[in-house]
Design an enzyme around this catalytic site. Sequence first.
Site, PDB file in Angstrom:
ATOM      1  CB  ILE A 293      -0.980  -0.003   1.198  1.00 39.05           C
ATOM      2  CG1 ILE A 293      -2.024   1.113   1.059  1.00 39.05           C
ATOM      3  CG2 ILE A 293      -0.239   0.140   2.519  1.00 39.05           C
ATOM      4  CD1 ILE A 293      -2.971   0.905  -0.081  1.00 39.05           C
TER       5      ILE A 293
ATOM      6  CB  SER B  21       9.913  -1.243   6.693  1.00 42.79           C
ATOM      7  OG  SER B  21       9.064  -2.319   6.372  1.00 42.79           O
ATOM      8  NE  ARG B  22       7.999  -6.825  11.054  1.00 45.04           N
ATOM      9  CZ  ARG B  22       7.172  -7.856  11.255  1.00 45.04           C
ATOM     10  NH1 ARG B  22       7.441  -8.767  12.165  1.00 45.04           N
ATOM     11  NH2 ARG B  22       6.071  -7.967  10.525  1.00 45.04           N
TER      12      ARG B  22
ATOM     13  CE  LYS C 162      -8.228  -0.303   4.717  1.00 43.13           C
ATOM     14  NZ  LYS C 162      -8.482  -1.749   4.760  1.00 43.13           N
TER      15      LYS C 162
ATOM     16  CG  ASP D 122      -7.658  -5.131   5.700  1.00 47.47           C
ATOM     17  OD1 ASP D 122      -7.005  -4.423   6.486  1.00 47.47           O
ATOM     18  OD2 ASP D 122      -7.483  -5.098   4.463  1.00 47.47           O
TER      19      ASP D 122
END
Length: 308
Positions: free
Chosen positions: A14, A36-37, A90, A168
């Site tokens: 996204i 970010s991992r 969201k 979701d």
Amino acid sequence: MSAIKLAIVGVGKIVHDQHLPAVAANPDFQLVASASRHNTVEGLPGFTSIEAMLAAVPEIDAVSLCMPPQYRYQAARAALLAGKHVFLEKPPGATLSEVADLEALAAARGLTLFTSWHSRYAPGVQPAKAYLAAHAPAAMQVIWKEDVRQWHPNQEWIWQAGGLGVFDPGINALSIVTEILPSPIFLNHAALEFPENRDAPIGAELQFQDGAGMPVQASFDWRQTGKQSWDIVVQTADGELKLSDGGARLWVHGVEQPLEKEAEYPSLYRRFAELVRAGRSDVDVAPLRHVADAFMLGQRKVVDAFHD
């Protein structure tokens, strides 16, 4: 006025599809870092945790949090305690209590907290809202059915507790419903289908009504093949209103209406910039509240195991 120095946390599909293009096109923002991992943003300093990023890049003004909802509260809290404004993808959190605590923390520190609901910025949503404000709805049907294998391949977090499962995408429908209806609605029945090997539902049938008894029926399913269905149909005394393609198209009395070009994420970032400049927050949990109610009232049915 100087650009807001922004960092993005949770660099997944996204972010690449929506956030990065929207930020790049908005002169109110300067993207300065990511955390970010597993992934980074090309050309920017990248870190494996938000804590490391905040310590190394203190000039950050705001963060967009795009990781799964189960991990969003701790990241948002860390950002607010560091004095950063926060944009929440969201759903804004795994629980209502988390979001309430973040809202209180942001207010206490004079920071902006923005619960973003991108589907509300689809081009048909505001015209539909205006029509229903003038023509009272008598009944509503929501059909939100898509193929999870297409939209969330191999994303295990979405099937775990707190990942919401079919809610979701379904929460996008609820974000539109709560935006366009002139009166609040309340859940009175829910039937949820859980694969025997998953902790989140793959299908849901929901029944709502408003204070006057106006019915709203919603069907969410993650097993749709072929054409995907993101439709909302409203009956009024003056005829039918229909939103389709997630709010991108609108019909009134069977006639398709001319709409502006789709710009959901650019609109979100314009709104976030406005809030930061004005020193205000925008925290709406109505869609998440309906999901919580569905889990509270839902009759659980176990269905066949799901495999990607």
